[in-house]
Design a protein around this motif. Structure first.
Motif, short mmCIF file in Angstrom:
data_model
loop_
_atom_site.label_atom_id
_atom_site.label_comp_id
_atom_site.label_asym_id
_atom_site.label_seq_id
_atom_site.Cartn_x
_atom_site.Cartn_y
_atom_site.Cartn_z
N HIS A 1 0.83 -1.21 0.00
CA HIS A 1 0.00 0.00 0.00
C HIS A 1 0.86 1.26 0.00
CE1 HIS A 1 -4.02 -1.58 0.16
NE2 HIS A 1 -3.75 -2.35 1.19
N PRO B 1 -4.88 3.24 3.77
CA PRO B 1 -5.85 2.24 3.28
C PRO B 1 -5.63 0.87 3.91
CG PRO B 1 -4.14 2.64 1.64
CD PRO B 1 -3.88 3.61 2.74
N TYR B 2 -6.74 0.18 4.15
CA TYR B 2 -6.74 -1.17 4.69
C TYR B 2 -7.61 -2.05 3.79
CZ TYR B 2 -4.52 -0.24 9.22
OH TYR B 2 -3.62 0.06 10.21
N ASP B 3 -7.06 -3.18 3.36
CA ASP B 3 -7.87 -4.14 2.61
C ASP B 3 -8.35 -5.23 3.56
OD1 ASP B 3 -5.73 -5.90 2.99
OD2 ASP B 3 -4.83 -5.41 1.05
N GLU C 1 -11.58 -1.48 -0.08
CA GLU C 1 -10.74 -1.00 1.01
C GLU C 1 -11.47 -0.02 1.92
OE1 GLU C 1 -7.36 0.77 -0.82
OE2 GLU C 1 -6.50 -1.13 -1.49
N ASP D 1 -10.36 3.23 4.76
CA ASP D 1 -9.27 4.13 5.12
C ASP D 1 -9.30 4.45 6.61
OD1 ASP D 1 -8.35 4.22 2.55
OD2 ASP D 1 -9.34 6.11 2.06
#
Length: 390
Positions: free
Chosen positions: A69, A115-117, A161, A163
């Motif tokens: 990321h 960002p986080y998936d 994703e 955030d």
């Protein structure tokens, strides 16, 4: 269509410290990756990964997904910068601003969104907790909250994703949701006309008026307080002025949400579309006394229009934007247009047919009529699919 739902995290002090350290580490890594991309002219993820991936993991202790990321954020930032330079946002090529902007690497703020998936973040909607990756390990059982309607949308429609952001000392997860759209009503029985103004923020052809008098008085008081604080010039005064500005923006946004929700709900209930005045150039068209200019220029009319547009899109209600020129001087009954038809701000009295009506309602009738005529002539709905906070 896409909506963005903001869930507020309720971390413990230990969890908040871990989130803060993670945010700082991720942004430092992204800044370093952006500098490497600038120096090595590697601004695509695959090329930049060869130069930075291993060191990011070792130096900042980021996991594989977080390192990916950081690299992608750096590349995306340069893509955005390139588009802005090409679009002229930083002046012409060769100008000082253009040269200064393009001649240095991109830098990320320490608290910029991360960002986080789904590999780094999982949601437990029944217990209203999340499990989230940090540089200190995975945090489990971090509580979150929000409005019931938004949480229901989050549970049913979240995609992609999310955030992690920190705003005003609070932690939030901003998640993208894909909402199914209703089929557009292709045969509306009419249009609800909406006239925008200062004394009345919005007036509809159904006779509804959303008064702005009390709101404007409150905003004038807030501006006076901010002006005094800015003249004082101390650090604490600047902090208070910024706090007042944020409070006013949130209040305006809340009011616009409520107004747009009621207008769209009424149009959907009655099987009609919505006719809005075209806002382009509204500040240049309006001729106001000096005390009124600040009110006009500071109220987010475009925000209100966009809220109506995306709520209408969600409800399947068609929206038409029409030219609002002379709608305040035109009689909605006989369509005679004259400046003398409006003897005061609130009163409309036609000089030909004698029709008398509140001036804003008369304007809204004209806007509704123009919207209907545009629709009959084959105009399409101008309610776009927007990405906005629900």
């Amino acid at each position: 269509m896409k909506l963005v739902v903001r869930a507020k995290l309720l971390p413990t002090p230990v969890q908040a410290a871990a989130l803060e350290a993670t945010l700082y580490a991720c942004n430092e890594a992204a800044t370093w990756a952006a500098q490497a991309a600038f120096e090595k002219d590697a601004r695509r993820p695959l090329g930049l990964r060869k130069h930075t991936y291993a060191e990011i993991k070792e130096r900042w202790g980021l996991g594989a997904q977080a390192a990916q990321h950081a690299i992608k954020r750096a590349c995306d930032a340069y893509s955005t910068l390139k588009a802005n330079l090409r679009g002229g946002r930083y002046g012409r090529p060769g100008s000082k601003r253009y040269t200064r902007t393009s001649g240095k690497p991109v830098v990320f703020r320490p608290e910029a969104a991360q960002p986080y998936d789904d590999r780094m973040l999982s949601w437990q909607h029944q217990t209203r907790t999340v499990s989230i990756w940090t540089t200190a390990g995975r945090l489990k059982g971090v509580a979150f909250t929000g409005q019931a309607e938004q949480l229901a949308v989050l549970a049913d429609h979240r995609q992609g994703e999310s955030d992690l952001v920190r705003q005003g000392g609070n932690w939030f997860l901003i998640a993208t949701c894909e909402i199914p759209e209703k089929t557009l009503n292709a045969h509306p029985v009419g249009f609800v006309g909406v006239d925008l103004g200062i004394v009345n923020i919005a007036a509809t052809s159904d006779g509804e008026r959303y008064s702005g008098r009390r709101i404007n008085r409150k905003r004038e008081n807030d501006r006076a307080v901010r002006s005094k604080l800015q003249k004082r010039g101390s650090k604490s005064a600047k902090r208070r002025a910024k706090k007042y500005a944020g409070k006013e923006a949130r209040r305006n946004k809340d009011i616009n949400h409520k107004i747009s929700k009621r207008i769209v709900a009424e149009a959907e209930r009655t099987g009609r579309g919505i006719a809005l005045e075209e806002l382009t150039g509204i500040r240049e068209r309006a001729r106001l006394r000096k005390p009124q200019r600040t009110t006009l220029h500071s109220w987010p009319f475009a925000q209100l229009g966009s809220f109506i547009a995306y709520k209408a899109k969600k409800a399947g209600v068609p929206v038409i934007h029409v030219d609002a020129a002379y709608t305040s001087q035109e009689c909605s009954q006989c369509h005679h247009t004259a400046r003398s038809n409006r003897p005061s701000q609130a009163r409309f009295a036609c000089k030909v047919c004698g029709f008398v009506e509140h001036a804003d309602h008369n304007s809204s009738h004209n806007i509704a009529h123009r919207g209907w005529m545009s629709w009959v002539r084959g105009a399409r709905s101008t309610a776009p699919a927007l990405t906005l906070t629900a």
